[in-house]
Motif scaffolding. Sequence first.
Motif, PDB file in Angstrom:
ATOM      1  N   LEU A   1      69.468   5.854  45.831  1.00 44.88           N
ATOM      2  CA  LEU A   1      69.320   7.107  45.095  1.00 44.88           C
ATOM      3  C   LEU A   1      67.855   7.444  44.852  1.00 44.88           C
ATOM      4  O   LEU A   1      67.451   8.610  44.926  1.00 44.88           O
ATOM      5  N   ASP A   2      67.057   6.421  44.561  1.00 47.53           N
ATOM      6  CA  ASP A   2      65.628   6.651  44.319  1.00 47.53           C
ATOM      7  C   ASP A   2      64.941   7.264  45.539  1.00 47.53           C
ATOM      8  O   ASP A   2      63.932   7.967  45.406  1.00 47.53           O
ATOM      9  N   ALA A   3      65.503   7.005  46.721  1.00 51.08           N
ATOM     10  CA  ALA A   3      64.904   7.506  47.963  1.00 51.08           C
ATOM     11  C   ALA A   3      65.388   8.913  48.328  1.00 51.08           C
ATOM     12  O   ALA A   3      64.905   9.495  49.304  1.00 51.08           O
ATOM     13  N   GLN A   4      66.340   9.449  47.561  1.00 55.05           N
ATOM     14  CA  GLN A   4      66.890  10.767  47.855  1.00 55.05           C
ATOM     15  C   GLN A   4      65.968  11.873  47.372  1.00 55.05           C
ATOM     16  O   GLN A   4      65.301  11.737  46.339  1.00 55.05           O
ATOM     17  N   ASP A   5      65.957  12.965  48.094  1.00 54.40           N
ATOM     18  CA  ASP A   5      65.187  14.115  47.609  1.00 54.40           C
ATOM     19  C   ASP A   5      66.093  15.273  47.185  1.00 54.40           C
ATOM     20  O   ASP A   5      65.637  16.207  46.522  1.00 54.40           O
ATOM     21  N   LYS A   6      67.386  15.196  47.522  1.00 54.43           N
ATOM     22  CA  LYS A   6      68.303  16.284  47.172  1.00 54.43           C
ATOM     23  C   LYS A   6      69.214  15.946  46.004  1.00 54.43           C
ATOM     24  O   LYS A   6      69.734  16.849  45.335  1.00 54.43           O
ATOM     25  N   VAL A   7      69.432  14.665  45.762  1.00 50.19           N
ATOM     26  CA  VAL A   7      70.356  14.227  44.708  1.00 50.19           C
ATOM     27  C   VAL A   7      69.603  13.360  43.706  1.00 50.19           C
ATOM     28  O   VAL A   7      68.918  12.406  44.104  1.00 50.19           O
ATOM     29  N   LYS A   8      69.743  13.683  42.424  1.00 52.19           N
ATOM     30  CA  LYS A   8      69.124  12.878  41.376  1.00 52.19           C
ATOM     31  C   LYS A   8      70.127  11.840  40.878  1.00 52.19           C
ATOM     32  O   LYS A   8      71.261  12.173  40.534  1.00 52.19           O
ATOM     33  N   GLY A   9      69.707  10.592  40.821  1.00 58.00           N
ATOM     34  CA  GLY A   9      70.569   9.531  40.334  1.00 58.00           C
ATOM     35  C   GLY A   9      70.585   9.469  38.817  1.00 58.00           C
ATOM     36  O   GLY A   9      69.572   9.715  38.159  1.00 58.00           O
ATOM     37  N   VAL A  10      71.754   9.122  38.274  1.00 58.32           N
ATOM     38  CA  VAL A  10      71.912   8.885  36.843  1.00 58.32           C
ATOM     39  C   VAL A  10      72.527   7.496  36.686  1.00 58.32           C
ATOM     40  O   VAL A  10      73.533   7.183  37.331  1.00 58.32           O
TER      41      VAL A  10
END
Length: 310
Positions: free
Chosen positions: A131-140
């Motif tokens: 998730l930390d590597a995603q640019d479209k989805v923010k992790g919670v």
Amino acid sequence: MTITVGIAGITGKFARELASILLKYPDIKIKGYCRDPSKVPEPLSSKVELSKGDAFDTSAVRSFVAGCDVVVCCYLGDGKLMADGQKALVDACAAEGVPRYVASDWTLDYTKLKLGDLFPKDPMIHVKAYLDAQDKVKGVHILVGMFMEVFFNPVFGTWDADSATLKYWGTGNEIWEATTYRNAAEYTAAVCADKNAVGIKKFVGGRATIREIAESFEKVYGVKPKLENHGSLDDLFRHMHSLREKDPQNVFSYMFLFYQYYMTNGQAHLGPECDNDQYPQVKPVNWEDYLRSVPKDQLLSAHSNVGKST
């Protein structure tokens, strides 16, 4: 403005608790995803848009997440499901423009652990990195310590109802951080409703030592539990690794000892500063509150009853 919350694995205990709370929000719509929608009980099934599929059915997963404002993963299973199954959900969220993804965490602060320390949580470490590597989805990532219902479950090994004994390792002064399923679901619902909530969120119902839990037990039930020490935390570390080395396939003979060790050695504690105050409408349920809510003869079965009131 309506917020659409997708719950993957909606037949699970925590998922049913979460859904029942989200239904109380007037501006929230729920979509649910599971392998067998017939297992979703009434009245929940009639109030949720259900879709069928498994974790690795790409088209079904994408159809489920489409239109969601946030997706909550409530999967509970083996390492492949918890790692690869979640990555498939994250990929679907990215493809369908879902801005937030709540990972299947609800545990101690595993971000302070190395891979292999608490092995059941290794998939969560992988998912957070993904998730930390995603640019479209923010992790919670919602961290709550342990579930209080599990603490008194026979499999966990801390409570013997027949002899009214609390069993522990260490000095007895180590802090246990815990939250009830319901309370954790209340905080999760508040996070879902808050479009700005991203990253790590720490919510703890109660922080208490085994001795303080014993005091609360006596105060609530009028029974003074015995305290049984099994050795130091170093003894526990050696014991749990010895059991794993001797019979690695017998996971349940040692897994909960690993949890006990990392719950109490301080390495993965959430507090004392947590994020409870961000959502003052949610009242934290501490150890004594929990005991007051459960008859003494139902402590052992409380875990199996989670989610059945929905």
